[in-house]
Design an enzyme around this catalytic site. Structure first.
Site, short mmCIF file in Angstrom:
data_model
loop_
_atom_site.label_atom_id
_atom_site.label_comp_id
_atom_site.label_asym_id
_atom_site.label_seq_id
_atom_site.Cartn_x
_atom_site.Cartn_y
_atom_site.Cartn_z
N THR A 284 0.83 -1.21 0.00
CA THR A 284 0.00 0.00 0.00
C THR A 284 0.86 1.25 0.00
O THR A 284 0.62 2.19 -0.78
CB THR A 284 -0.95 0.00 1.21
OG1 THR A 284 -1.90 -1.06 1.05
CG2 THR A 284 -1.70 1.32 1.32
N HIS B 178 5.03 -9.72 2.65
CA HIS B 178 4.29 -10.78 3.30
C HIS B 178 3.54 -11.68 2.32
O HIS B 178 2.93 -12.66 2.72
CB HIS B 178 3.35 -10.22 4.37
CG HIS B 178 2.11 -9.57 3.86
ND1 HIS B 178 0.87 -10.19 3.88
CD2 HIS B 178 1.90 -8.35 3.34
CE1 HIS B 178 -0.03 -9.36 3.40
NE2 HIS B 178 0.57 -8.24 3.05
N THR C 156 13.21 5.65 10.86
CA THR C 156 14.14 4.56 11.17
C THR C 156 13.69 3.28 10.47
O THR C 156 12.53 2.88 10.59
CB THR C 156 14.20 4.33 12.69
OG1 THR C 156 14.63 5.53 13.33
CG2 THR C 156 15.16 3.19 13.03
N SER D 67 5.31 -6.32 -2.01
CA SER D 67 5.04 -6.52 -0.58
C SER D 67 5.72 -7.79 -0.09
O SER D 67 5.67 -8.83 -0.76
CB SER D 67 3.53 -6.63 -0.36
OG SER D 67 3.25 -6.91 0.99
N CYS E 204 -7.58 -7.15 1.74
CA CYS E 204 -7.39 -5.75 2.11
C CYS E 204 -8.68 -4.96 2.00
O CYS E 204 -8.75 -3.81 2.43
CB CYS E 204 -6.33 -5.13 1.21
SG CYS E 204 -4.73 -5.98 1.33
#
Length: 387
Positions: free
Chosen positions: A71, A202, A238, A200, A329
């Site tokens: 996303t 995952h 970070t 992505s 999603c």
């Protein structure tokens, strides 16, 4: 027995991914911007992951921007392109079957004054080359077309479509949502005419909260997250070193013996489709008169006449079979799938469709168990509905 067949939603991390993430979280936990040993060690994980990504794409490490997932990558690509090129044209193109993380940023572009053109697709979910050619104009800034559709596994000929767009307008920036494609295909952006590409972690047995955006050298995009200037100012904050290290390890594994992995996925897909089509009132979507290899190897969209998808989904879950009723999603949005409408699925089947999806960890036994459960559940549900 359980059968997890919702891998297009997310995948289980490889054991090696878990191990390297624990190593980073427990031992090598420094901030990669710190100049002491702990920080330098952490920076090393980030550098190795970027190099691993770049090696699979045959690109330069500086062309990779690490993100929190698909996303963010899509938002950065689309909104960042508009912000960086305000005078390059106010016309943008996408398709009617994109993921919400592309569709919604295009809505934001419209609010910013851009004219969006949504291309139709055929019954297999393919963008017709002549339709794209007719759509591209001199003032077209951006074209965004997903490589593999997340709901029904349509595979687009990205190289051909990009060539058509750039022949009509050489200045067009071509973005690809490759979130369901990366790991299933060997993708070389420069050979395929890809300027921006979203991925992505995952979806390929890496951790949630990991991803990247490929940005071809020379393409101008503006950052959408500002702060400390990390990643050459392209994505401040970070770095999530455990997730980045885990994604890098997942990429290393997924591209080992890659051809064999893909062959196994297609075998599972054929096994499932053959079993489903042998059942009464079951339709498989997006395979009209095309070879199985012309679709993605890991996604099957099937409609079950007369049974609501949510009813079927929960009935399967009670028997340990886990699938999806659409894009995970968008699971909180009850509207019917725009993708299924776009490929002209029968109106009565729009709310009777499930998505089955595999990964390299899926087994023939899981597929057989799922088929047995479907075969058992279907007649019971139909008898109940008739009452």
């Amino acid at each position: 027995m359980e059968a997890y067949l919702d891998n297009a939603a997310t995948t289980r991390v490889f054991p090696e991914v878990r191990d390297i993430m624990l190593q980073v979280m427990e031992k090598d936990f420094g901030n990669p911007s710190s100049r002491h040993t702990k920080g330098i060690d952490a920076e090393g994980y980030v550098t190795r992951a970027v190099q691993q990504i770049a090696s699979t794409l045959k690109c330069q490490p500086k062309e990779i921007v690490l993100t929190s997932g698909g996303t963010e990558s899509n938002n950065m690509a689309l909104i960042g392109t508009a912000l960086a090129n305000p005078r390059a044209g106010k016309h943008v193109i996408t398709t009617r079957i994109e993921h919400a993380s592309v569709h919604e940023p295009f809505g934001r572009l419209e609010q910013m004054g851009y004219e969006t053109q949504y291309l139709p697709v055929d019954q297999n979910g393919h963008v017709l080359p002549e339709v794209l050619e007719a759509a591209v104009r001199k003032d077209t800034l951006l074209v965004s077309i997903m490589m593999v559709n997340n709901e029904m596994g349509a595979l687009e000929d990205i190289k051909q479509l990009s060539a058509i767009a750039k022949k009509k307008n050489p200045n067009v920036i071509f973005h690809v949502d490759a979130i369901q494609a990366y790991g299933k295909y060997k993708i070389v952006p420069k050979r395929m005419g890809i300027d921006l590409m979203s991925v992505s972690g995952h979806k390929i047995h890496g951790p949630k909260g990991s991803g990247f955006l490929y940005v071809r050298d020379g393409v101008k995009i503006s950052p959408i997250i500002l702060g400390g200037g990390q990643q050459r100012g392209m994505r401040s904050g970070t770095e999530n070193v455990p997730a980045i290290a885990g994604m890098g390890e997942a990429i290393r594994i997924i591209y080992q013996d890659h051809a064999q992995k893909v062959e196994q996925l297609y075998a599972l897909k054929k096994r499932l489709i053959d079993g489903l089509l042998a059942m009464e009132g079951v339709t498989v979507n997006g395979i009209n008169e095309i070879a199985l290899e012309e679709t993605a190897p890991h996604i099957v969209s099937a409609s079950f006449a007369g049974i609501k998808s949510e009813v079927m989904l929960h009935a399967l879950a009670q028997e340990g079979v886990y699938v999806s009723s659409g894009s995970a999603c968008s699971s909180n949005h009850p509207e019917l799938s725009g993708t299924l409408r776009a490929i002209s699925v029968d109106e009565q089947l729009l709310d009777s469709t499930l998505r089955f999806s595999f990964s390299v960890l899926s087994t023939p036994e899981e597929v057989d168990h799922a088929l047995a459960v479907v075969d058992q559940v279907l007649p019971k549900l139909r008898r109940f509905i008739r009452k």
